[in-house]
Each structure stands twice: as C-alpha cells, then as structure tokens.
Design a protein around this motif. Sequence first.
Motif, PDB file in Angstrom:
ATOM      1  N   GLN A 205       0.844  -1.208   0.000  1.00 57.61           N
ATOM      2  CA  GLN A 205       0.000   0.000   0.000  1.00 57.61           C
ATOM      3  C   GLN A 205       0.869   1.243   0.000  1.00 57.61           C
ATOM      4  OE1 GLN A 205      -3.409   1.015   1.024  1.00 57.61           O
ATOM      5  NE2 GLN A 205      -4.392  -0.954   0.617  1.00 57.61           N
ATOM      6  N   VAL A 206       0.407   2.218  -0.752  1.00 58.56           N
ATOM      7  CA  VAL A 206       1.069   3.531  -0.769  1.00 58.56           C
ATOM      8  C   VAL A 206       0.031   4.571  -0.367  1.00 58.56           C
ATOM      9  CG1 VAL A 206       2.215   5.250  -2.189  1.00 58.56           C
ATOM     10  CG2 VAL A 206       2.682   2.819  -2.569  1.00 58.56           C
ATOM     11  N   HIS A 207       0.429   5.470   0.492  1.00 57.50           N
ATOM     12  CA  HIS A 207      -0.457   6.532   0.953  1.00 57.50           C
ATOM     13  C   HIS A 207       0.073   7.864   0.439  1.00 57.50           C
ATOM     14  CE1 HIS A 207      -3.461   8.443   3.389  1.00 57.50           C
ATOM     15  NE2 HIS A 207      -2.576   9.039   4.161  1.00 57.50           N
ATOM     16  N   LEU A 208      -0.802   8.635  -0.194  1.00 60.93           N
ATOM     17  CA  LEU A 208      -0.414   9.914  -0.779  1.00 60.93           C
ATOM     18  C   LEU A 208      -1.192  11.042  -0.112  1.00 60.93           C
ATOM     19  CD1 LEU A 208      -0.574   8.835  -4.528  1.00 60.93           C
ATOM     20  CD2 LEU A 208       1.481   9.060  -3.136  1.00 60.93           C
ATOM     21  N   VAL A 209      -0.496  12.095   0.250  1.00 60.73           N
ATOM     22  CA  VAL A 209      -1.147  13.257   0.861  1.00 60.73           C
ATOM     23  C   VAL A 209      -0.740  14.509   0.109  1.00 60.73           C
ATOM     24  CG1 VAL A 209      -1.422  14.628   2.946  1.00 60.73           C
ATOM     25  CG2 VAL A 209      -1.188  12.154   3.123  1.00 60.73           C
ATOM     26  N   GLU A 210      -1.739  15.198  -0.430  1.00 65.37           N
ATOM     27  CA  GLU A 210      -1.484  16.448  -1.147  1.00 65.37           C
ATOM     28  C   GLU A 210      -1.711  17.642  -0.236  1.00 65.37           C
ATOM     29  OE1 GLU A 210      -3.883  13.831  -4.160  1.00 65.37           O
ATOM     30  OE2 GLU A 210      -3.920  14.280  -2.023  1.00 65.37           O
ATOM     31  N   SER A 211      -1.053  18.726  -0.566  1.00 64.39           N
ATOM     32  CA  SER A 211      -1.271  19.984   0.136  1.00 64.39           C
ATOM     33  C   SER A 211      -0.855  21.132  -0.767  1.00 64.39           C
ATOM     34  CB  SER A 211      -0.480  20.024   1.447  1.00 64.39           C
ATOM     35  OG  SER A 211       0.908  19.916   1.194  1.00 64.39           O
ATOM     36  N   GLY A 212      -1.189  22.343  -0.358  1.00 68.52           N
ATOM     37  CA  GLY A 212      -0.731  23.512  -1.084  1.00 68.52           C
ATOM     38  C   GLY A 212      -1.775  24.212  -1.930  1.00 68.52           C
ATOM     39  N   GLY A 213      -2.956  23.634  -2.026  1.00 70.66           N
ATOM     40  CA  GLY A 213      -3.998  24.299  -2.797  1.00 70.66           C
ATOM     41  C   GLY A 213      -4.501  25.541  -2.095  1.00 70.66           C
ATOM     42  N   GLY A 214      -5.332  26.285  -2.796  1.00 71.70           N
ATOM     43  CA  GLY A 214      -5.891  27.489  -2.194  1.00 71.70           C
ATOM     44  C   GLY A 214      -6.486  28.395  -3.238  1.00 71.70           C
ATOM     45  N   LEU A 215      -6.758  29.610  -2.815  1.00 69.77           N
ATOM     46  CA  LEU A 215      -7.331  30.626  -3.687  1.00 69.77           C
ATOM     47  C   LEU A 215      -6.226  31.558  -4.162  1.00 69.77           C
ATOM     48  CD1 LEU A 215      -9.722  32.287  -4.856  1.00 69.77           C
ATOM     49  CD2 LEU A 215      -9.852  33.434  -2.623  1.00 69.77           C
ATOM     50  N   VAL A 216      -6.201  31.800  -5.451  1.00 66.35           N
ATOM     51  CA  VAL A 216      -5.189  32.675  -6.019  1.00 66.35           C
ATOM     52  C   VAL A 216      -5.838  33.507  -7.108  1.00 66.35           C
ATOM     53  CG1 VAL A 216      -4.412  30.969  -7.709  1.00 66.35           C
ATOM     54  CG2 VAL A 216      -2.839  32.746  -6.946  1.00 66.35           C
ATOM     55  N   GLN A 217      -5.327  34.693  -7.319  1.00 64.61           N
ATOM     56  CA  GLN A 217      -5.851  35.539  -8.382  1.00 64.61           C
ATOM     57  C   GLN A 217      -5.316  35.088  -9.735  1.00 64.61           C
ATOM     58  OE1 GLN A 217      -4.789  39.576  -7.331  1.00 64.61           O
ATOM     59  NE2 GLN A 217      -6.601  39.809  -6.037  1.00 64.61           N
ATOM     60  N   PRO A 218      -6.027  35.406 -10.808  1.00 61.69           N
ATOM     61  CA  PRO A 218      -5.493  35.094 -12.138  1.00 61.69           C
ATOM     62  C   PRO A 218      -4.097  35.672 -12.306  1.00 61.69           C
ATOM     63  CG  PRO A 218      -7.766  35.798 -12.308  1.00 61.69           C
ATOM     64  CD  PRO A 218      -7.353  36.031 -10.875  1.00 61.69           C
ATOM     65  N   GLY A 219      -3.219  34.862 -12.862  1.00 62.30           N
ATOM     66  CA  GLY A 219      -1.829  35.271 -13.005  1.00 62.30           C
ATOM     67  C   GLY A 219      -0.963  34.898 -11.821  1.00 62.30           C
ATOM     68  N   GLY A 220      -1.573  34.428 -10.761  1.00 61.45           N
ATOM     69  CA  GLY A 220      -0.835  34.068  -9.565  1.00 61.45           C
ATOM     70  C   GLY A 220      -0.205  32.687  -9.652  1.00 61.45           C
ATOM     71  N   SER A 221       0.459  32.305  -8.569  1.00 60.11           N
ATOM     72  CA  SER A 221       1.195  31.044  -8.526  1.00 60.11           C
ATOM     73  C   SER A 221       0.846  30.250  -7.279  1.00 60.11           C
ATOM     74  CB  SER A 221       2.698  31.315  -8.528  1.00 60.11           C
ATOM     75  OG  SER A 221       3.097  31.979  -9.701  1.00 60.11           O
ATOM     76  N   LEU A 222       0.978  28.950  -7.398  1.00 59.32           N
ATOM     77  CA  LEU A 222       0.838  28.047  -6.263  1.00 59.32           C
ATOM     78  C   LEU A 222       1.852  26.933  -6.406  1.00 59.32           C
ATOM     79  CD1 LEU A 222      -3.029  27.493  -5.859  1.00 59.32           C
ATOM     80  CD2 LEU A 222      -1.518  28.640  -4.223  1.00 59.32           C
ATOM     81  N   ARG A 223       2.221  26.347  -5.297  1.00 62.15           N
ATOM     82  CA  ARG A 223       3.044  25.148  -5.320  1.00 62.15           C
ATOM     83  C   ARG A 223       2.327  24.053  -4.540  1.00 62.15           C
ATOM     84  NH1 ARG A 223       8.884  24.193  -2.540  1.00 62.15           N
ATOM     85  NH2 ARG A 223       7.519  23.839  -0.760  1.00 62.15           N
ATOM     86  N   LEU A 224       1.991  22.994  -5.242  1.00 61.60           N
ATOM     87  CA  LEU A 224       1.339  21.843  -4.618  1.00 61.60           C
ATOM     88  C   LEU A 224       2.392  20.815  -4.213  1.00 61.60           C
ATOM     89  CD1 LEU A 224      -1.621  21.293  -7.129  1.00 61.60           C
ATOM     90  CD2 LEU A 224      -1.462  22.896  -5.191  1.00 61.60           C
ATOM     91  N   SER A 225       2.116  20.120  -3.131  1.00 64.39           N
ATOM     92  CA  SER A 225       3.013  19.073  -2.653  1.00 64.39           C
ATOM     93  C   SER A 225       2.274  17.756  -2.579  1.00 64.39           C
ATOM     94  CB  SER A 225       3.539  19.417  -1.259  1.00 64.39           C
ATOM     95  OG  SER A 225       4.204  20.647  -1.237  1.00 64.39           O
ATOM     96  N   CYS A 226       3.008  16.677  -2.781  1.00 63.05           N
ATOM     97  CA  CYS A 226       2.456  15.336  -2.627  1.00 63.05           C
ATOM     98  C   CYS A 226       3.503  14.484  -1.926  1.00 63.05           C
ATOM     99  CB  CYS A 226       2.106  14.733  -3.975  1.00 63.05           C
ATOM    100  SG  CYS A 226       1.612  12.993  -3.888  1.00 63.05           S
ATOM    101  N   ALA A 227       3.171  14.029  -0.743  1.00 65.89           N
ATOM    102  CA  ALA A 227       4.081  13.203   0.038  1.00 65.89           C
ATOM    103  C   ALA A 227       3.590  11.761   0.037  1.00 65.89           C
ATOM    104  CB  ALA A 227       4.168  13.726   1.469  1.00 65.89           C
ATOM    105  N   ALA A 228       4.473  10.857  -0.313  1.00 62.35           N
ATOM    106  CA  ALA A 228       4.141   9.433  -0.362  1.00 62.35           C
ATOM    107  C   ALA A 228       4.728   8.704   0.830  1.00 62.35           C
ATOM    108  CB  ALA A 228       4.665   8.814  -1.652  1.00 62.35           C
ATOM    109  N   SER A 229       3.996   7.733   1.328  1.00 56.64           N
ATOM    110  CA  SER A 229       4.486   6.887   2.414  1.00 56.64           C
ATOM    111  C   SER A 229       3.958   5.474   2.204  1.00 56.64           C
ATOM    112  CB  SER A 229       4.042   7.437   3.774  1.00 56.64           C
ATOM    113  OG  SER A 229       2.632   7.481   3.870  1.00 56.64           O
ATOM    114  N   GLY A 230       4.496   4.545   2.980  1.00 58.45           N
ATOM    115  CA  GLY A 230       4.079   3.152   2.843  1.00 58.45           C
ATOM    116  C   GLY A 230       5.099   2.387   2.021  1.00 58.45           C
ATOM    117  N   ASN A 231       4.614   1.589   1.090  1.00 55.69           N
ATOM    118  CA  ASN A 231       5.483   0.736   0.276  1.00 55.69           C
ATOM    119  C   ASN A 231       6.090   1.535  -0.874  1.00 55.69           C
ATOM    120  OD1 ASN A 231       6.787  -1.485  -0.709  1.00 55.69           O
ATOM    121  ND2 ASN A 231       4.969  -2.396  -1.640  1.00 55.69           N
TER     122      ASN A 231
END
Length: 117
Positions: free
Chosen positions: A1-27
């Motif tokens: 089993q692999v467990h994935l957790v995302e983070s980093g989403g949110g509200l941003v204005q047009p033209g803005g930037s975001l950085r999403l993260s995904c951390a994996a654990s398990g096998n």
Amino acid sequence: QVHLVESGGGLVQPGGSLRLSCAASGNIDSMYDMAWYRQAPGKQRELVAQIRRDDSTYYADSGKGRFTIFRDNANKNTIYLRMNNLKPEDPAIFLCTTATLDGRNYWGQGTQVTVSS
C-alpha cells in the motif's frame, strides 16, 4: 500500500502562482511513476504532469510552459507541482497518483485550487 497526501492548494488571483506538494508513504519502494491529475466540476479527470523514476517529465498541453513538476531533493518520495500564471480555466481538485511495480495505482484525496479575482 502507498499513501499519498497532497497539500498547497488554495485561492489565487489570475496570473498568480501556487506550489502543490504530494508526500508518499508506505510501500514506496514499489513506486515508479508519480503524476498530478486534475478534475474540474463536470469534467473528466485529466493528466497535468508526470515524473518518472528517472526524473524525466511529461506535461499535458494545458500546463506546458506554466507548470513544473519536480521531486524533493532531500526526500525523493515527495513531489511538487509549481503552477505559474494560473488562469480562470485552471480551477480544479488536483490529485496526486502513483503507479507501482505490481500494477496498482494509488490516489491521494486531492487539494482544491481556485482561481478568482
């Protein structure tokens, strides 16, 4: 089993930037490719970007030139999606996925990205 957790989403204005993260654990030794997909209301889930075990990457046309997928140098089981110049058509739930050597696919719960002025 692999467990994935995302983070980093949110509200941003047009033209803005975001950085999403995904951390994996398990096998994690069984993982080979990791990828980001997105799903907007009423639309099919679509591939955004993929990073392979050798760190080669693939981008869907929607994100080319604006999105960058990369791996954490210190923790190879964490990937990121850097999104620049976000557009009104980009809002969606962004999901991280991985494929494993035994042919299974695992998905995280997703992180919401909203683009609005």
